[in-house]
Write a protein that holds these residues in place. Structure first.
Motif, short mmCIF file in Angstrom:
data_model
loop_
_atom_site.label_atom_id
_atom_site.label_comp_id
_atom_site.label_asym_id
_atom_site.label_seq_id
_atom_site.Cartn_x
_atom_site.Cartn_y
_atom_site.Cartn_z
N GLY A 44 0.79 -1.22 0.00
CA GLY A 44 0.00 0.00 0.00
C GLY A 44 0.82 1.27 0.00
O GLY A 44 1.95 1.30 0.48
N ALA A 45 0.24 2.31 -0.57
CA ALA A 45 0.92 3.60 -0.60
C ALA A 45 -0.09 4.74 -0.71
O ALA A 45 -1.15 4.60 -1.31
CB ALA A 45 1.87 3.66 -1.79
N ALA A 46 0.28 5.85 -0.12
CA ALA A 46 -0.42 7.12 -0.29
C ALA A 46 0.65 8.07 -0.79
O ALA A 46 1.60 8.38 -0.07
CB ALA A 46 -1.03 7.59 1.01
N GLU A 47 0.52 8.50 -2.04
CA GLU A 47 1.59 9.29 -2.68
C GLU A 47 1.09 10.65 -3.13
O GLU A 47 -0.01 10.75 -3.71
CB GLU A 47 2.11 8.57 -3.93
CG GLU A 47 2.84 7.31 -3.70
CD GLU A 47 3.38 6.70 -4.99
OE1 GLU A 47 3.04 7.19 -6.08
OE2 GLU A 47 4.15 5.73 -4.89
N LEU A 48 1.92 11.65 -2.92
CA LEU A 48 1.68 12.95 -3.50
C LEU A 48 2.16 12.90 -4.95
O LEU A 48 3.26 12.43 -5.22
CB LEU A 48 2.48 14.00 -2.73
CG LEU A 48 2.22 15.44 -3.07
CD1 LEU A 48 0.85 15.85 -2.55
CD2 LEU A 48 3.30 16.32 -2.47
N VAL A 49 1.31 13.30 -5.87
CA VAL A 49 1.66 13.29 -7.29
C VAL A 49 1.43 14.68 -7.87
O VAL A 49 0.80 15.53 -7.24
CB VAL A 49 0.84 12.24 -8.08
CG1 VAL A 49 1.12 10.83 -7.56
CG2 VAL A 49 -0.64 12.54 -8.04
N GLU A 50 1.92 14.89 -9.08
CA GLU A 50 1.66 16.16 -9.74
C GLU A 50 0.15 16.30 -9.93
O GLU A 50 -0.52 15.38 -10.40
CB GLU A 50 2.36 16.20 -11.10
CG GLU A 50 2.15 17.50 -11.82
CD GLU A 50 2.87 17.57 -13.15
OE1 GLU A 50 2.45 18.39 -13.98
OE2 GLU A 50 3.82 16.80 -13.36
N ALA A 88 -8.14 5.56 -5.06
CA ALA A 88 -8.72 6.90 -4.96
C ALA A 88 -7.69 7.96 -5.33
O ALA A 88 -6.51 7.80 -5.04
CB ALA A 88 -9.22 7.16 -3.55
N ARG A 89 -8.20 9.00 -6.01
CA ARG A 89 -7.43 10.23 -6.24
C ARG A 89 -8.10 11.29 -5.40
O ARG A 89 -9.33 11.45 -5.45
CB ARG A 89 -7.50 10.66 -7.70
CG ARG A 89 -6.77 9.79 -8.67
CD ARG A 89 -7.01 10.25 -10.11
NE ARG A 89 -6.63 11.65 -10.32
CZ ARG A 89 -7.12 12.42 -11.31
NH1 ARG A 89 -7.99 11.93 -12.18
NH2 ARG A 89 -6.73 13.67 -11.44
N LEU A 90 -7.32 12.01 -4.61
CA LEU A 90 -7.88 13.03 -3.74
C LEU A 90 -7.26 14.38 -4.06
O LEU A 90 -6.04 14.48 -4.23
CB LEU A 90 -7.60 12.72 -2.27
CG LEU A 90 -8.24 11.46 -1.70
CD1 LEU A 90 -7.35 10.26 -1.90
CD2 LEU A 90 -8.57 11.63 -0.24
N LEU A 91 -8.09 15.39 -4.16
CA LEU A 91 -7.64 16.77 -4.30
C LEU A 91 -7.86 17.42 -2.95
O LEU A 91 -9.00 17.48 -2.46
CB LEU A 91 -8.42 17.50 -5.39
CG LEU A 91 -7.97 18.94 -5.65
CD1 LEU A 91 -6.58 18.96 -6.29
CD2 LEU A 91 -8.97 19.66 -6.54
N VAL A 92 -6.79 17.89 -2.32
CA VAL A 92 -6.85 18.42 -0.96
C VAL A 92 -6.30 19.85 -0.94
O VAL A 92 -5.23 20.11 -1.50
CB VAL A 92 -6.03 17.54 0.01
CG1 VAL A 92 -6.12 18.06 1.43
CG2 VAL A 92 -6.50 16.08 -0.06
N SER A 93 -7.03 20.74 -0.28
CA SER A 93 -6.56 22.11 -0.12
C SER A 93 -5.47 22.15 0.94
O SER A 93 -5.59 21.53 2.00
CB SER A 93 -7.71 23.01 0.31
OG SER A 93 -7.22 24.30 0.63
N ARG A 94 -4.41 22.90 0.65
CA ARG A 94 -3.32 23.11 1.61
C ARG A 94 -3.56 24.37 2.44
O ARG A 94 -2.77 24.68 3.33
CB ARG A 94 -2.00 23.20 0.87
CG ARG A 94 -1.63 21.92 0.15
CD ARG A 94 -0.30 22.05 -0.59
NE ARG A 94 0.75 22.39 0.35
CZ ARG A 94 1.77 23.20 0.06
NH1 ARG A 94 1.88 23.75 -1.14
NH2 ARG A 94 2.70 23.46 0.97
N ASP A 95 -4.65 25.09 2.14
CA ASP A 95 -5.00 26.32 2.86
C ASP A 95 -5.70 25.94 4.17
O ASP A 95 -6.80 25.38 4.14
CB ASP A 95 -5.91 27.17 1.98
CG ASP A 95 -6.33 28.46 2.65
OD1 ASP A 95 -6.10 28.64 3.86
OD2 ASP A 95 -6.91 29.31 1.95
N PRO A 96 -5.08 26.23 5.31
CA PRO A 96 -5.69 25.82 6.58
C PRO A 96 -7.03 26.52 6.87
O PRO A 96 -7.82 26.03 7.67
CB PRO A 96 -4.63 26.20 7.62
CG PRO A 96 -3.78 27.21 6.97
CD PRO A 96 -3.82 26.94 5.49
N ASP A 97 -7.29 27.64 6.20
CA ASP A 97 -8.55 28.36 6.40
C ASP A 97 -9.63 27.95 5.41
O ASP A 97 -10.76 28.43 5.50
CB ASP A 97 -8.31 29.87 6.28
CG ASP A 97 -7.36 30.38 7.36
OD1 ASP A 97 -7.41 29.85 8.49
OD2 ASP A 97 -6.56 31.29 7.05
#
Length: 108
Positions: A44-50, A88-97
């Motif tokens: 298993g892996a959870a990877e940050l991709v472009e 799964a492909r996930l799009l996650v905001s890096r903005d804490p607000d």
């Protein structure tokens, strides 16, 4: 937004994985849940991709690749060490607000 105010990539990966685990049983086919659970420890892996350019059509807005990160979760092919069975492909905001996550689930 200044990069120094953004959530670190490692934290984005951790958050994405937590969200994935919380929703996987309700969002994946039962066979995929069994496969992922049985093989995650070894492959298993959870990877940050472009961040891909297709997100705008899924979320309805232009995605700033500095503010949003794409994480893929799945199983790694042991022969070529590549993540080739993506659950799964996930799009996650890096903005804490501005907490935001959109998931594209594997569909057979």
């Amino acid at each position: 937004m200044e990069a120094s105010n953004l959530i670190a990539y490692d934290d984005v990966i951790d958050a994405a994985y937590d969200i994935f685990l919380e929703m996987a049983a309700d969002s994946l086919e039962p066979a995929d849940v069994i496969l992922f659970t049985a093989q995650f420890e070894d492959r298993g892996a959870a990877e940050l991709v472009e961040t891909k350019d297709d997100w705008a059509e899924h979320v309805g807005f232009d995605v700033d690749k500095d503010v949003y990160a794409e994480v893929r979760i799945g199983l790694v092919n042991e022969e070529n060490d590549e993540l080739d069975d993506v659950f799964a492909r996930l799009l996650v905001s890096r903005d804490p607000d501005n907490k935001f996550c959109h998931i594209l689930w594997k569909r057979d």
